[in-house]
Design a protein around this motif. Structure first.
Motif, PDB file in Angstrom:
ATOM      1  N   GLU A 162       4.973  10.895  -0.455  1.00 28.03           N
ATOM      2  CA  GLU A 162       5.182   9.447  -0.430  1.00 28.03           C
ATOM      3  C   GLU A 162       4.923   8.930   0.975  1.00 28.03           C
ATOM      4  O   GLU A 162       5.094   9.640   1.967  1.00 28.03           O
ATOM      5  CB  GLU A 162       6.578   9.074  -0.906  1.00 28.03           C
ATOM      6  CG  GLU A 162       7.704   9.683  -0.110  1.00 28.03           C
ATOM      7  CD  GLU A 162       9.064   9.375  -0.707  1.00 28.03           C
ATOM      8  OE1 GLU A 162      10.021   9.364   0.081  1.00 28.03           O
ATOM      9  OE2 GLU A 162       9.166   9.167  -1.916  1.00 28.03           O
ATOM     10  N   GLU A 186       2.868   5.268   3.245  1.00 33.59           N
ATOM     11  CA  GLU A 186       2.077   4.047   3.214  1.00 33.59           C
ATOM     12  C   GLU A 186       0.626   4.373   3.516  1.00 33.59           C
ATOM     13  O   GLU A 186       0.323   5.171   4.408  1.00 33.59           O
ATOM     14  CB  GLU A 186       2.626   3.045   4.219  1.00 33.59           C
ATOM     15  CG  GLU A 186       4.035   2.652   3.892  1.00 33.59           C
ATOM     16  CD  GLU A 186       4.317   1.200   4.179  1.00 33.59           C
ATOM     17  OE1 GLU A 186       3.370   0.429   4.348  1.00 33.59           O
ATOM     18  OE2 GLU A 186       5.495   0.865   4.214  1.00 33.59           O
ATOM     19  N   LEU A 187      -0.269   3.723   2.793  1.00 37.02           N
ATOM     20  CA  LEU A 187      -1.696   3.929   3.011  1.00 37.02           C
ATOM     21  C   LEU A 187      -2.083   3.429   4.400  1.00 37.02           C
ATOM     22  O   LEU A 187      -1.578   2.417   4.874  1.00 37.02           O
ATOM     23  CB  LEU A 187      -2.512   3.180   1.964  1.00 37.02           C
ATOM     24  CG  LEU A 187      -2.446   3.738   0.541  1.00 37.02           C
ATOM     25  CD1 LEU A 187      -3.199   2.816  -0.414  1.00 37.02           C
ATOM     26  CD2 LEU A 187      -3.045   5.116   0.489  1.00 37.02           C
ATOM     27  N   GLY A 241       0.801  -1.206   0.000  1.00 32.35           N
ATOM     28  CA  GLY A 241       0.000   0.000   0.000  1.00 32.35           C
ATOM     29  C   GLY A 241       0.836   1.258   0.000  1.00 32.35           C
ATOM     30  O   GLY A 241       0.532   2.203   0.718  1.00 32.35           O
ATOM     31  N   ARG A 242       1.880   1.282  -0.769  1.00 30.18           N
ATOM     32  CA  ARG A 242       2.756   2.445  -0.826  1.00 30.18           C
ATOM     33  C   ARG A 242       2.246   3.440  -1.862  1.00 30.18           C
ATOM     34  O   ARG A 242       1.843   3.066  -2.952  1.00 30.18           O
ATOM     35  CB  ARG A 242       4.164   2.023  -1.181  1.00 30.18           C
ATOM     36  CG  ARG A 242       5.146   3.157  -1.215  1.00 30.18           C
ATOM     37  CD  ARG A 242       6.553   2.658  -0.951  1.00 30.18           C
ATOM     38  NE  ARG A 242       7.511   3.727  -0.997  1.00 30.18           N
ATOM     39  CZ  ARG A 242       7.687   4.627  -0.052  1.00 30.18           C
ATOM     40  NH1 ARG A 242       6.936   4.567   1.037  1.00 30.18           N
ATOM     41  NH2 ARG A 242       8.578   5.577  -0.152  1.00 30.18           N
ATOM     42  N   VAL A 243       2.258   4.733  -1.485  1.00 27.71           N
ATOM     43  CA  VAL A 243       1.809   5.806  -2.355  1.00 27.71           C
ATOM     44  C   VAL A 243       2.999   6.714  -2.644  1.00 27.71           C
ATOM     45  O   VAL A 243       3.749   7.076  -1.740  1.00 27.71           O
ATOM     46  CB  VAL A 243       0.678   6.621  -1.693  1.00 27.71           C
ATOM     47  CG1 VAL A 243       0.309   7.818  -2.531  1.00 27.71           C
ATOM     48  CG2 VAL A 243      -0.521   5.758  -1.450  1.00 27.71           C
ATOM     49  N   ASP A 244       3.157   7.053  -3.919  1.00 34.40           N
ATOM     50  CA  ASP A 244       4.211   7.977  -4.332  1.00 34.40           C
ATOM     51  C   ASP A 244       3.641   8.845  -5.445  1.00 34.40           C
ATOM     52  O   ASP A 244       3.455   8.379  -6.572  1.00 34.40           O
ATOM     53  CB  ASP A 244       5.436   7.206  -4.823  1.00 34.40           C
ATOM     54  CG  ASP A 244       6.655   8.089  -4.995  1.00 34.40           C
ATOM     55  OD1 ASP A 244       6.564   9.306  -4.728  1.00 34.40           O
ATOM     56  OD2 ASP A 244       7.702   7.553  -5.390  1.00 34.40           O
ATOM     57  N   VAL A 245       3.292  10.093  -5.136  1.00 36.26           N
ATOM     58  CA  VAL A 245       2.659  10.995  -6.081  1.00 36.26           C
ATOM     59  C   VAL A 245       3.579  12.179  -6.318  1.00 36.26           C
ATOM     60  O   VAL A 245       4.060  12.813  -5.375  1.00 36.26           O
ATOM     61  CB  VAL A 245       1.299  11.496  -5.549  1.00 36.26           C
ATOM     62  CG1 VAL A 245       0.662  12.466  -6.529  1.00 36.26           C
ATOM     63  CG2 VAL A 245       0.380  10.331  -5.274  1.00 36.26           C
TER      64      VAL A 245
END
Length: 184
Positions: free
Chosen positions: A34, A36-37, A2-6
């Protein structure tokens, strides 16, 4: 995972490194988040310039080398995937002409009829036609259809329907006889 990197930026430029074959995306005036969700620990940063390495295209194209081959090389090849790509390349401009011919009668609306009555028919025709082309391409690549048949089994009936609709749409109605028996 659940890693986010925008990453957002106001401008971007793709360039190739001078020493090698690595490609980079240069972003300016941007923002990156960046983390983790489900967690509150996000890392946020602003940047004036950020260079990101772009992965090689050979790793991401799933082994479809026929898409990079020239048309002459595809003509000389007897392999099924190359033949499918050749028929797809020939069929793309032909499909454009067939769809344009099909659009002419479907765009015309007779008086006193629903304004968008033929729009659904046109949309359905487009979807069916392109799905049959994609299906035919896959069948040729898998060997289920002979390469000599190609995609003509899709193009010719569609062209026939388009020409028939054009012909029947262009015909003028016959004059109706009046009460005295003569045409008015």
């Amino acid at each position: 995972d659940g890693r986010v990197d925008v990453v957002t930026a106001s401008e971007g430029e793709l360039y190739q490194a001078s020493q090698g074959e690595e490609r980079y995306l240069s972003l300016t005036d941007g923002f990156r988040v960046e983390g983790e969700l489900g967690k509150d620990a996000f890392r946020m940063m602003r940047f004036k310039r950020n260079d990101i390495r772009v992965p090689d295209s050979e790793q991401s194209d799933n082994g479809r080398s026929e898409e990079r081959s020239s048309t002459l090389a595809l003509l000389e090849s007897d392999a099924a995937p190359e033949r499918a790509e050749l028929h797809w390349r020939i069929g793309a401009p032909l499909a454009t002409v067939v769809l344009a011919l099909l659009a002419l009668p479907l765009a015309r609306t007779p008086p006193r009829s629903a304004r968008y009555g033929r729009l659904l028919l046109a949309l359905l025709s487009y979807i069916v036609y392109l799905n049959l082309l994609a299906l035919g391409r896959a069948w040729i690549a898998d060997g289920a259809l002979p390469p000599s048949l190609g995609l003509w089994w899709v193009h010719l009936p569609a062209l026939g329907i388009a020409l028939w609709l054009l012909w029947s749409d262009e015909r003028l109605p016959r004059p109706r006889p009046d009460a005295r028996g003569s045409a008015a």
